[in-house]
Design a protein around this motif. Sequence first.
Motif, PDB file in Angstrom:
ATOM      1  N   ASP A   1       9.415   3.437  15.158  1.00 53.87           N
ATOM      2  CA  ASP A   1       8.758   4.145  16.064  1.00 53.87           C
ATOM      3  C   ASP A   1       7.745   3.719  15.501  1.00 53.87           C
ATOM      4  OD1 ASP A   1       7.079   6.034  17.681  1.00 53.87           O
ATOM      5  OD2 ASP A   1       8.718   7.428  16.333  1.00 53.87           O
ATOM      6  N   GLU A   2       6.647   3.263  16.173  1.00 49.67           N
ATOM      7  CA  GLU A   2       5.747   2.936  16.143  1.00 49.67           C
ATOM      8  C   GLU A   2       4.230   3.665  15.535  1.00 49.67           C
ATOM      9  OE1 GLU A   2       4.228  -0.755  15.422  1.00 49.67           O
ATOM     10  OE2 GLU A   2       5.825  -1.857  16.127  1.00 49.67           O
ATOM     11  N   HIS A   3       4.335   4.820  15.811  1.00 52.53           N
ATOM     12  CA  HIS A   3       3.404   6.023  15.793  1.00 52.53           C
ATOM     13  C   HIS A   3       4.216   7.171  14.569  1.00 52.53           C
ATOM     14  CE1 HIS A   3       2.015   5.046  19.753  1.00 52.53           C
ATOM     15  NE2 HIS A   3       3.002   4.723  20.362  1.00 52.53           N
ATOM     16  N   ASN A   4       5.122   6.665  14.301  1.00 51.37           N
ATOM     17  CA  ASN A   4       5.115   7.198  12.688  1.00 51.37           C
ATOM     18  C   ASN A   4       5.254   7.022  11.412  1.00 51.37           C
ATOM     19  OD1 ASN A   4       6.079   9.965  13.834  1.00 51.37           O
ATOM     20  ND2 ASN A   4       7.810   9.195  14.321  1.00 51.37           N
ATOM     21  N   LEU A   5       4.983   5.899  11.541  1.00 50.31           N
ATOM     22  CA  LEU A   5       4.911   4.730  10.708  1.00 50.31           C
ATOM     23  C   LEU A   5       3.189   4.793   9.811  1.00 50.31           C
ATOM     24  CD1 LEU A   5       5.053   1.511  11.221  1.00 50.31           C
ATOM     25  CD2 LEU A   5       7.234   2.439  10.501  1.00 50.31           C
ATOM     26  N   LEU A   6       3.824   5.232   8.167  1.00 50.50           N
ATOM     27  CA  LEU A   6       1.606   5.779   7.709  1.00 50.50           C
ATOM     28  C   LEU A   6       0.919   4.563   7.749  1.00 50.50           C
ATOM     29  CD1 LEU A   6       3.220   6.772   4.358  1.00 50.50           C
ATOM     30  CD2 LEU A   6       2.545   7.933   6.057  1.00 50.50           C
ATOM     31  N   GLY A   7      -0.194   4.775   7.764  1.00 52.03           N
ATOM     32  CA  GLY A   7      -1.168   3.433   8.230  1.00 52.03           C
ATOM     33  C   GLY A   7      -1.992   3.296   6.865  1.00 52.03           C
ATOM     34  N   TRP A   8      -2.106   2.387   6.274  1.00 46.64           N
ATOM     35  CA  TRP A   8      -2.044   1.756   5.058  1.00 46.64           C
ATOM     36  C   TRP A   8      -3.223   3.089   4.513  1.00 46.64           C
ATOM     37  CZ3 TRP A   8      -7.780   1.351   2.811  1.00 46.64           C
ATOM     38  CH2 TRP A   8      -8.343   0.810   3.383  1.00 46.64           C
ATOM     39  N   SER A   9      -3.770   3.674   4.045  1.00 47.41           N
ATOM     40  CA  SER A   9      -5.347   4.446   3.705  1.00 47.41           C
ATOM     41  C   SER A   9      -3.942   5.833   3.423  1.00 47.41           C
ATOM     42  CB  SER A   9      -6.258   4.200   4.845  1.00 47.41           C
ATOM     43  OG  SER A   9      -5.715   5.809   5.716  1.00 47.41           O
ATOM     44  N   GLU A  10      -2.765   5.825   3.747  1.00 44.95           N
ATOM     45  CA  GLU A  10      -2.652   7.317   3.649  1.00 44.95           C
ATOM     46  C   GLU A  10      -1.462   7.202   2.655  1.00 44.95           C
ATOM     47  OE1 GLU A  10      -1.151   8.865   8.395  1.00 44.95           O
ATOM     48  OE2 GLU A  10      -1.317   6.762   8.328  1.00 44.95           O
ATOM     49  N   PHE A  11      -1.293   5.689   1.572  1.00 47.63           N
ATOM     50  CA  PHE A  11      -0.028   5.266   0.732  1.00 47.63           C
ATOM     51  C   PHE A  11      -1.173   6.094  -0.082  1.00 47.63           C
ATOM     52  CE2 PHE A  11       1.937   3.031   3.823  1.00 47.63           C
ATOM     53  CZ  PHE A  11       3.762   3.517   3.481  1.00 47.63           C
ATOM     54  N   GLU A  12      -0.720   6.364  -1.374  1.00 47.68           N
ATOM     55  CA  GLU A  12      -1.086   7.051  -2.853  1.00 47.68           C
ATOM     56  C   GLU A  12      -1.429   5.370  -3.081  1.00 47.68           C
ATOM     57  OE1 GLU A  12       0.913   9.200  -5.771  1.00 47.68           O
ATOM     58  OE2 GLU A  12       1.734  10.704  -3.595  1.00 47.68           O
ATOM     59  N   ALA A  30       0.988   2.907  -4.537  1.00 49.50           N
ATOM     60  CA  ALA A  30       2.641   2.871  -4.165  1.00 49.50           C
ATOM     61  C   ALA A  30       3.011   1.877  -4.347  1.00 49.50           C
ATOM     62  CB  ALA A  30       2.137   3.554  -2.686  1.00 49.50           C
ATOM     63  N   THR A  31       4.448   1.738  -4.265  1.00 46.30           N
ATOM     64  CA  THR A  31       5.205   0.111  -4.011  1.00 46.30           C
ATOM     65  C   THR A  31       5.693   0.725  -3.094  1.00 46.30           C
ATOM     66  OG1 THR A  31       5.432   0.106  -5.895  1.00 46.30           O
ATOM     67  CG2 THR A  31       6.755  -0.975  -4.799  1.00 46.30           C
ATOM     68  N   LEU A  32       5.742  -0.589  -1.896  1.00 45.55           N
ATOM     69  CA  LEU A  32       6.309  -0.988  -0.676  1.00 45.55           C
ATOM     70  C   LEU A  32       7.940  -1.594  -0.596  1.00 45.55           C
ATOM     71  CD1 LEU A  32       3.677  -0.315   2.228  1.00 45.55           C
ATOM     72  CD2 LEU A  32       5.036   0.888   1.239  1.00 45.55           C
ATOM     73  N   PHE A  33       8.487  -0.987  -0.838  1.00 46.02           N
ATOM     74  CA  PHE A  33      10.132  -1.860  -1.291  1.00 46.02           C
ATOM     75  C   PHE A  33      10.495  -2.426  -0.076  1.00 46.02           C
ATOM     76  CE2 PHE A  33      10.783   1.466  -3.773  1.00 46.02           C
ATOM     77  CZ  PHE A  33      10.282   0.925  -4.848  1.00 46.02           C
ATOM     78  N   SER A  34      11.152  -3.783   0.252  1.00 41.46           N
ATOM     79  CA  SER A  34      10.714  -4.783   1.754  1.00 41.46           C
ATOM     80  C   SER A  34      11.875  -4.403   2.129  1.00 41.46           C
ATOM     81  CB  SER A  34      10.488  -5.991   0.958  1.00 41.46           C
ATOM     82  OG  SER A  34       9.491  -7.048   0.547  1.00 41.46           O
ATOM     83  N   PHE A  35      12.813  -4.040   1.364  1.00 39.14           N
ATOM     84  CA  PHE A  35      14.455  -4.346   2.007  1.00 39.14           C
ATOM     85  C   PHE A  35      14.925  -3.078   2.013  1.00 39.14           C
ATOM     86  CE2 PHE A  35      14.235  -8.108   0.683  1.00 39.14           C
ATOM     87  CZ  PHE A  35      14.431  -8.771   1.878  1.00 39.14           C
ATOM     88  N   GLU A  36      15.337  -2.163   3.121  1.00 43.05           N
ATOM     89  CA  GLU A  36      16.247  -1.302   2.653  1.00 43.05           C
ATOM     90  C   GLU A  36      17.479  -1.133   1.936  1.00 43.05           C
ATOM     91  OE1 GLU A  36      15.301   2.215   3.829  1.00 43.05           O
ATOM     92  OE2 GLU A  36      14.400   2.018   6.098  1.00 43.05           O
ATOM     93  N   GLY A  37      17.686  -0.132   0.779  1.00 43.98           N
ATOM     94  CA  GLY A  37      18.613  -0.917  -0.228  1.00 43.98           C
ATOM     95  C   GLY A  37      18.563  -2.273  -0.761  1.00 43.98           C
ATOM     96  N   GLU A  92      11.229  -0.327   7.402  1.00 46.59           N
ATOM     97  CA  GLU A  92      10.269  -0.210   8.374  1.00 46.59           C
ATOM     98  C   GLU A  92       8.999  -0.582   8.425  1.00 46.59           C
ATOM     99  OE1 GLU A  92       9.389   4.844   8.635  1.00 46.59           O
ATOM    100  OE2 GLU A  92      11.113   3.960  10.086  1.00 46.59           O
ATOM    101  N   ASN A  93       8.350   0.200   6.932  1.00 45.89           N
ATOM    102  CA  ASN A  93       6.925  -0.480   6.625  1.00 45.89           C
ATOM    103  C   ASN A  93       7.286  -1.635   6.188  1.00 45.89           C
ATOM    104  OD1 ASN A  93       6.270   2.422   6.868  1.00 45.89           O
ATOM    105  ND2 ASN A  93       6.648   2.892   5.187  1.00 45.89           N
ATOM    106  N   ASN A  94       8.057  -2.866   6.529  1.00 46.94           N
ATOM    107  CA  ASN A  94       7.307  -4.047   6.107  1.00 46.94           C
ATOM    108  C   ASN A  94       6.646  -4.773   7.365  1.00 46.94           C
ATOM    109  OD1 ASN A  94       8.354  -7.101   5.973  1.00 46.94           O
ATOM    110  ND2 ASN A  94       9.263  -6.752   4.043  1.00 46.94           N
ATOM    111  N   SER A  95       5.988  -5.088   6.393  1.00 49.26           N
ATOM    112  CA  SER A  95       5.071  -6.269   7.983  1.00 49.26           C
ATOM    113  C   SER A  95       6.042  -6.904   8.504  1.00 49.26           C
ATOM    114  CB  SER A  95       3.695  -7.256   6.776  1.00 49.26           C
ATOM    115  OG  SER A  95       4.638  -8.101   6.210  1.00 49.26           O
ATOM    116  N   VAL A  96       7.290  -8.098   8.045  1.00 48.32           N
ATOM    117  CA  VAL A  96       7.846  -9.142   8.852  1.00 48.32           C
ATOM    118  C   VAL A  96       8.019  -8.859  10.271  1.00 48.32           C
ATOM    119  CG1 VAL A  96      10.276  -7.844   8.380  1.00 48.32           C
ATOM    120  CG2 VAL A  96       9.688 -10.250   8.798  1.00 48.32           C
ATOM    121  N   LYS A  97       8.173  -6.957  10.404  1.00 42.54           N
ATOM    122  CA  LYS A  97       8.625  -6.612  12.324  1.00 42.54           C
ATOM    123  C   LYS A  97       6.594  -6.386  12.261  1.00 42.54           C
ATOM    124  CE  LYS A  97      12.697  -4.442  11.112  1.00 42.54           C
ATOM    125  NZ  LYS A  97      13.336  -2.906  10.910  1.00 42.54           N
TER     126      LYS A  97
END
Length: 129
Positions: free
Chosen positions: A3-14, A17-24, A33-38
Motif C-alpha cells: 500500500d504505497e499510501h502507508n509507506l513512510l517518506g524519507w523525511s519521516e525516518f529518524e 535509521a536503518t532500512l532493512f532490505s529483507f523481511e526476516g 516493503e520499504n526496499n526500493s526494489v519495488k
Amino acid sequence: MVDEHNLLGWSEFEAGATLFSFEGDRADNIFHENNSVKHSVADWRVLKPIFNAAGCIHCQFCWISCPDTSIVSTDRKFERIDYDHCKGCGLCSDVCPTNPKSLIMFPNQVQPEDAIKAWPAKAEKKKEQ
Ligand code: SF4
Ligand code: SF4
C-alpha cells in the motif's frame, strides 16, 4: 501488494535509521516493503544512459561501476538498464571503452530509437606528431 499510501517518506525516518532490505531472513528473499526494489526511485534523473548493442563487447565495466545496480547483466552479457533505479550519474557511460561508446547519456525524454539514429560515428585516432 504494497500500500504505497502507508509507506513512510524519507523525511519521516529518524536520522540514522536503518532500512532493512529483507523481511526476516535474507535467505527467504522476501523484500521489505520499504526496499526500493519495488519502487521507482529515479524521479530526479535529468539524463539517462541509452544502450547501443552494435559495439558492446560485454566487458561488464558498466555493470561493476554502477552505484545503483541498475545495469542488468545475465550470463555476463549486458541485458538492459533498470530505469526504475538508474539515477543518471553517467558513470556507466564514462567507463564504457568502445569507440563509439555503447552507452551514451541523453536527456531523459529522448526515446532509444531516436538516440540510436543520432549515435556518433567511430572517432578517428589522432596521429602522433
Ligand atoms: S561498458 Fe560498454 S562495452 Fe562494456 S558491457 Fe557496458 S555497454 Fe558493453
Ligand atoms: S547512469 Fe549511473 S545509475 Fe544509471 S545505469 Fe549508469 S552508472 Fe548506473
